[in-house]
Design an enzyme around this catalytic site. Structure first.
Site, PDB file in Angstrom:
ATOM      1  N   ILE A 105      -5.571   1.940 -16.190  1.00  0.00           N
ATOM      2  CA  ILE A 105      -6.661   1.094 -16.698  1.00  0.00           C
ATOM      3  C   ILE A 105      -7.420   0.407 -15.566  1.00  0.00           C
ATOM      4  O   ILE A 105      -8.207  -0.493 -15.798  1.00  0.00           O
ATOM      5  CB  ILE A 105      -6.103   0.014 -17.657  1.00  0.00           C
ATOM      6  CG1 ILE A 105      -5.053  -0.860 -16.948  1.00  0.00           C
ATOM      7  CG2 ILE A 105      -5.492   0.651 -18.911  1.00  0.00           C
ATOM      8  CD1 ILE A 105      -4.636  -2.088 -17.735  1.00  0.00           C
ATOM      9  N   HIS A 121      -5.986   4.788 -22.048  1.00  0.00           N
ATOM     10  CA  HIS A 121      -5.510   3.433 -22.369  1.00  0.00           C
ATOM     11  C   HIS A 121      -6.561   2.364 -22.091  1.00  0.00           C
ATOM     12  O   HIS A 121      -6.244   1.187 -21.984  1.00  0.00           O
ATOM     13  CB  HIS A 121      -4.205   3.146 -21.613  1.00  0.00           C
ATOM     14  CG  HIS A 121      -3.058   4.004 -22.066  1.00  0.00           C
ATOM     15  ND1 HIS A 121      -1.899   4.161 -21.348  1.00  0.00           N
ATOM     16  CD2 HIS A 121      -2.916   4.774 -23.172  1.00  0.00           C
ATOM     17  CE1 HIS A 121      -1.083   4.995 -22.002  1.00  0.00           C
ATOM     18  NE2 HIS A 121      -1.682   5.374 -23.110  1.00  0.00           N
ATOM     19  N   CYS A 129     -16.181  -9.384 -27.081  1.00  0.00           N
ATOM     20  CA  CYS A 129     -15.966 -10.530 -27.961  1.00  0.00           C
ATOM     21  C   CYS A 129     -15.463 -10.003 -29.303  1.00  0.00           C
ATOM     22  O   CYS A 129     -16.054  -9.097 -29.885  1.00  0.00           O
ATOM     23  CB  CYS A 129     -17.273 -11.301 -28.159  1.00  0.00           C
ATOM     24  SG  CYS A 129     -17.155 -12.558 -29.461  1.00  0.00           S
TER      25      CYS A 129
HETATM   26 ZN   LIG Z   1     -19.298 -13.453 -29.307  1.00  0.00          ZN
END
Ligand SMILES: [Zn+2]
Length: 241
Positions: A105, A121, A129
């Site tokens: 990653i 991955h 968010c």
């Molecule tokens: Zn947000």
């Protein structure tokens, strides 16, 4: 030159569709710790084992603990691509290598110049968010408070890293399988092949040459055309020269 390196060189020359599948061992040569290995993070002191901390439920219920571990162990400053990453980028540029499939990653393949990378991955470079789905880069996470919040809506930001209890991305899996199916040579490096989904993906390979490069033995050694127990960076660099 070592006989096996010579054999690998020969395979490179006679292949037109090489695919590389890499595990943690590719990154450990850049100094990235492997939290699954014996001398890895398991032996270090945390209130919970890494596979618990790096799970979806833990992220939601113990977000602060998660981010302490994540920042400490997964966001590593100053790591650079090693000979394996750099050689694979050259192989792609030369038109021999068609795809890199990785379980790591850390984004080191892209840093080395690889373009067609399937990160099974996920990656620490992408963050989202959870409320408004706005994307944030790694720099934003590094500069944020311990638990990063969205600058637009204040929602919790989650790294686009596949945690335990989470499924793999369908598009990435489909792309990886597509290339493995088309490959004439599949090189598997730096993985003991014990971790899902590595073993399953190999089943899609129907090409000529299955090459395994790993420091220790793997359960697939008997199925491969060529097995080299050595450093992945050293082997790839020497064979590509
Ligand atoms: Zn947000």
């Amino acid at each position: 030159m070592d006989e096996k390196i010579k054999e690998l060189k020969n395979i490179f020359e006679n292949s037109n569709y090489i695919v590389f599948f890499g595990g943690a061992g590719v990154s450990t040569e850049s100094g990235v710790p492997d939290f699954r290995s014996v001398d890895g993070l398991y032996n270090q002191k945390y209130d919970y084992p890494p596979e618990t901390i790096l799970s979806h439920g833990f992220f939601l219920n113990h977000t602060e603990e998660f981010y302490k571990f994540y920042r400490d162990k997964l966001l590593i400053d100053g790591i650079k691509p090693n000979k394996a990453h750099l050689t694979l980028a050259k192989m792609e540029e030369a038109g021999k290598l068609k795809a890199v499939i990785t379980q790591n990653i850390d984004g080191l393949h892209q840093l080395a110049g690889s373009k067609n990378v399937y990160e099974l991955h996920g990656t620490v470079y992408k963050n989202k968010c959870m409320r408004c789905k706005k994307s944030f880069d790694l720099d934003y996470i590094k500069k944020a408070d311990l638990v990063p919040k969205c600058s637009f809506c204040g929602g919790l930001i989650k790294p686009e890293v596949v945690l335990y209890e989470e499924g793999l991305d369908d598009d990435i899996m489909t792309g990886a399988i597509h290339h493995i199916t088309k490959a004439d040579t599949l090189i598997i490096g730096g993985t003991s092949l014990a971790v899902y989904p590595a073993a399953g993906l190999i089943r899609f390979f129907g090409g000529k040459n299955l090459v395994l490069i790993n420091k220790s033995k793997t359960p697939m050694d008997n199925n491969a055309n060529l097995v080299i127990h050595d450093s992945i960076g050293k082997v790839l660099e020497e064979a590509w020269q």
